[in-house]
Design a protein around this motif. Structure first.
Motif, PDB file in Angstrom:
ATOM      1  N   LYS B   3       0.843  -1.205   0.000  1.00 14.08           N
ATOM      2  CA  LYS B   3       0.000   0.000   0.000  1.00 14.08           C
ATOM      3  C   LYS B   3       0.869   1.242   0.000  1.00 14.08           C
ATOM      4  O   LYS B   3       1.955   1.247   0.569  1.00 14.08           O
ATOM      5  CB  LYS B   3      -0.850   0.028   1.260  1.00 14.08           C
ATOM      6  CG  LYS B   3      -2.134  -0.710   1.166  1.00 14.08           C
ATOM      7  CD  LYS B   3      -2.927  -0.405   2.415  1.00 14.08           C
ATOM      8  CE  LYS B   3      -4.121  -1.292   2.538  1.00 14.08           C
ATOM      9  NZ  LYS B   3      -4.809  -1.091   3.810  1.00 14.08           N
ATOM     10  N   MET B   8      -2.285   4.119   4.037  1.00 10.65           N
ATOM     11  CA  MET B   8      -2.230   3.133   5.118  1.00 10.65           C
ATOM     12  C   MET B   8      -3.058   3.580   6.324  1.00 10.65           C
ATOM     13  O   MET B   8      -3.021   4.742   6.714  1.00 10.65           O
ATOM     14  CB  MET B   8      -0.767   2.959   5.544  1.00 10.65           C
ATOM     15  CG  MET B   8      -0.385   1.525   5.784  1.00 10.65           C
ATOM     16  SD  MET B   8       1.292   1.432   6.397  1.00 10.65           S
ATOM     17  CE  MET B   8       2.236   1.709   4.923  1.00 10.65           C
ATOM     18  N   GLN B   9      -3.814   2.648   6.865  1.00  5.93           N
ATOM     19  CA  GLN B   9      -4.595   2.953   8.068  1.00  5.93           C
ATOM     20  C   GLN B   9      -3.647   3.122   9.256  1.00  5.93           C
ATOM     21  O   GLN B   9      -2.588   2.500   9.302  1.00  5.93           O
ATOM     22  CB  GLN B   9      -5.548   1.794   8.366  1.00  5.93           C
ATOM     23  CG  GLN B   9      -6.620   1.583   7.330  1.00  5.93           C
ATOM     24  CD  GLN B   9      -7.658   2.705   7.357  1.00  5.93           C
ATOM     25  OE1 GLN B   9      -7.992   3.201   8.420  1.00  5.93           O
ATOM     26  NE2 GLN B   9      -8.123   3.101   6.193  1.00  5.93           N
ATOM     27  N   ASN B  11      -3.903   2.105  12.353  1.00  3.61           N
ATOM     28  CA  ASN B  11      -3.616   0.900  13.156  1.00  3.61           C
ATOM     29  C   ASN B  11      -2.625  -0.014  12.439  1.00  3.61           C
ATOM     30  O   ASN B  11      -1.843  -0.722  13.065  1.00  3.61           O
ATOM     31  CB  ASN B  11      -4.895   0.155  13.542  1.00  3.61           C
ATOM     32  CG  ASN B  11      -5.764  -0.162  12.370  1.00  3.61           C
ATOM     33  OD1 ASN B  11      -5.367   0.094  11.236  1.00  3.61           O
ATOM     34  ND2 ASN B  11      -6.932  -0.707  12.616  1.00  3.61           N
ATOM     35  N   GLU B  12      -2.651   0.054  11.107  1.00  5.83           N
ATOM     36  CA  GLU B  12      -1.693  -0.745  10.324  1.00  5.83           C
ATOM     37  C   GLU B  12      -0.272  -0.201  10.514  1.00  5.83           C
ATOM     38  O   GLU B  12       0.685  -0.968  10.669  1.00  5.83           O
ATOM     39  CB  GLU B  12      -2.095  -0.664   8.847  1.00  5.83           C
ATOM     40  CG  GLU B  12      -1.450  -1.715   7.988  1.00  5.83           C
ATOM     41  CD  GLU B  12      -1.913  -1.575   6.539  1.00  5.83           C
ATOM     42  OE1 GLU B  12      -1.124  -1.918   5.662  1.00  5.83           O
ATOM     43  OE2 GLU B  12      -3.049  -1.089   6.298  1.00  5.83           O
ATOM     44  N   THR B  15       0.912  -1.194  13.939  1.00  9.71           N
ATOM     45  CA  THR B  15       1.299  -2.607  13.964  1.00  9.71           C
ATOM     46  C   THR B  15       2.693  -2.789  13.362  1.00  9.71           C
ATOM     47  O   THR B  15       3.517  -3.531  13.888  1.00  9.71           O
ATOM     48  CB  THR B  15       0.267  -3.450  13.193  1.00  9.71           C
ATOM     49  OG1 THR B  15      -1.013  -3.177  13.740  1.00  9.71           O
ATOM     50  CG2 THR B  15       0.560  -4.932  13.286  1.00  9.71           C
ATOM     51  N   ARG B  16       2.942  -2.075  12.271  1.00  8.72           N
ATOM     52  CA  ARG B  16       4.261  -2.188  11.633  1.00  8.72           C
ATOM     53  C   ARG B  16       5.376  -1.689  12.539  1.00  8.72           C
ATOM     54  O   ARG B  16       6.437  -2.284  12.630  1.00  8.72           O
ATOM     55  CB  ARG B  16       4.289  -1.377  10.326  1.00  8.72           C
ATOM     56  CG  ARG B  16       3.542  -2.045   9.207  1.00  8.72           C
ATOM     57  CD  ARG B  16       3.797  -1.295   7.936  1.00  8.72           C
ATOM     58  NE  ARG B  16       3.164  -1.941   6.811  1.00  8.72           N
ATOM     59  CZ  ARG B  16       3.524  -1.755   5.558  1.00  8.72           C
ATOM     60  NH1 ARG B  16       4.503  -0.932   5.273  1.00  8.72           N
ATOM     61  NH2 ARG B  16       2.915  -2.375   4.589  1.00  8.72           N
ATOM     62  N   GLN B  70      -5.625   0.335  20.869  1.00 10.02           N
ATOM     63  CA  GLN B  70      -6.091   0.789  19.562  1.00 10.02           C
ATOM     64  C   GLN B  70      -7.602   0.975  19.485  1.00 10.02           C
ATOM     65  O   GLN B  70      -8.138   1.265  18.418  1.00 10.02           O
ATOM     66  CB  GLN B  70      -5.561  -0.126  18.469  1.00 10.02           C
ATOM     67  CG  GLN B  70      -4.040  -0.066  18.403  1.00 10.02           C
ATOM     68  CD  GLN B  70      -3.459  -0.614  17.138  1.00 10.02           C
ATOM     69  OE1 GLN B  70      -4.106  -0.670  16.106  1.00 10.02           O
ATOM     70  NE2 GLN B  70      -2.214  -1.027  17.203  1.00 10.02           N
TER      71      GLN B  70
END
Lengths: 179, 200
Positions: B3, B8-9, B11-12, B15-16, B70
């Motif tokens: 993406k 990108m969201q 929360n994504e 997480t990364r 989150q």
């Protein structure tokens, strides 16, 4: 026809928090009242301008933040997910209990009068021995494990006082030197 | 397919970062720095201190990211950190007067204070923010948290430690003050001009 809109009406209308019935009344009113319709548009324009960030941030800002983060932490190391409290304290508690058990056993051996089991005074000495070592151990452990030395030291002190109190209680019940 | 960062969201991204991709945190900094800066400048009163406090706040946010639940909005969580860092700076500077209640402001609608000369876009924004700067500090911070940082009354009360009714009052009076202050800069003719333009 309703009266002119109040300041509260303007705020709630812009926020979208007017209750549906009042909103219908306001909508009907501003259809026919140019003064309130104008004021509403003006208030809305002011609030939209107020909602825009007033200052731009230098383009280097993000790089400066990331440099500081990366300088303190290599790329591969992410902030570790927080451990549950139980797991976080499991090791120190287990070590502490183990150490305390050893102290009790050693202390009993050190304080016990040779060849006699009848006099209870050695119990007081044993507990005193355990108290001193447990307090010292707890304070050292707290320094090693976390930055919150004050809290853990207080805990150590309270432990020491508590055990000392029990010690004196037992000492009173089994006075030394009395035959 | 990878993406684009912009899509990108949040929360994504989080997480990364938590998985070890530290550099992804830059995306969060880029997304929130301007609104966070608005709060820092409002609280500290100058850009230099604000930028320093903001760097500190982002570094603290990075270090505490694993504790961020989150379920909440990242922005709200971040602005709380910014608020706390700025509040600490203010405490070092001297007594914090954040609690003080400014003088009473009439809340009634006054037709005669319509804007005099009207302008739009950047100029209107500049005038509005000068008017916000002139608000008593007790209003300015709460007002910025509401208007710029888009926090709810509850979130502002929780962040600042103020009672919710005080928060509501300050926002309401802040709006009234702002409206009057901006109106003082304009004339009726231009105000009518804006009204017509806005209507289109």
């Amino acid at each position: 026809m309703m009266e002119h809109l109040t300041r509260n009406d303007f705020c709630e209308y812009i926020d979208g928090t007017l209750d549906p019935e009042r909103r219908r009344l306001v909508d009907a009113h501003i259809e026919g009242c140019e003064r309130c319709a104008g004021e509403l548009r003006l208030s809305d324009a002011i609030e939209r301008a107020a909602g825009m960030p007033p200052v731009s941030v230098s383009p280097e800002f993000t790089d400066a933040v990331m440099m500081k983060i990366l300088a303190a932490r290599p790329e591969s190391a992410a902030p570790r997910p927080a451990q549950p409290a139980r797991r976080r304290f499991a090791l120190p508690v287990a070590v502490g209990l183990g150490y305390l058990t050893i102290l009790v056993i050693v202390g009993m051996g050190a304080g016990a009068p040779e060849g006699s089991g009848g006099d209870g005074g050695w119990i007081g000495e044993s507990i005193g021995f355990v108290t001193r070592h447990a307090a010292l151990f707890t304070s050292l452990l707290s320094r090693k494990l976390s930055g919150g030395e004050g809290g853990v030291l207080t805990l150590a002190l309270m432990t020491m006082i508590g055990i000392a109190a029990i010690d004196s209680l037992i000492g009173k019940k089994t006075p030394r030197g009395r035959t | 397919m990878e993406k684009r960062p912009a899509a990108m969201q949040e929360n994504e991204i989080i997480t990364r970062v938590l998985a070890g991709e530290t550099r992804a945190f830059a995306l969060l900094v880029d997304r929130h720095k301007e609104k966070a800066m608005a709060l820092a400048v409002r609280m500290l009163g100058n850009r230099e201190d604000a930028e320093e406090a903001l760097q500190d706040a982002f570094i603290r946010a990075f270090r505490s990211l694993a504790r961020f639940e989150q379920k909440a909005k990242f922005s709200t969580w971040l602005y709380r950190i910014v608020f706390n860092v700025c509040y600490s700076v203010l405490r070092v500077r001297g007594p914090v007067v954040f609690e003080s209640e400014p003088e009473y402001v009439p809340e009634r609608f006054v037709e005669s204070d319509r804007p005099d000369t009207l302008c739009e876009g950047a100029e209107l924004q500049k005038i509005v923010h000068e008017a916000i700067d002139a608000l008593p500090s007790a209003y300015g911070t709460v007002f910025t948290l509401y208007m710029v940082n888009e926090m709810s009354y509850d979130e502002i009360a929780e962040t600042t430690g103020l009672p919710i009714n005080t928060v509501k009052t300050r926002i309401f009076r802040g709006r009234a003050l702002l409206r009057s202050a901006v109106a003082g800069r304009f004339n009726d003719a231009a105000a009518d001009d804006l009204m017509v333009k806005e209507k289109r």
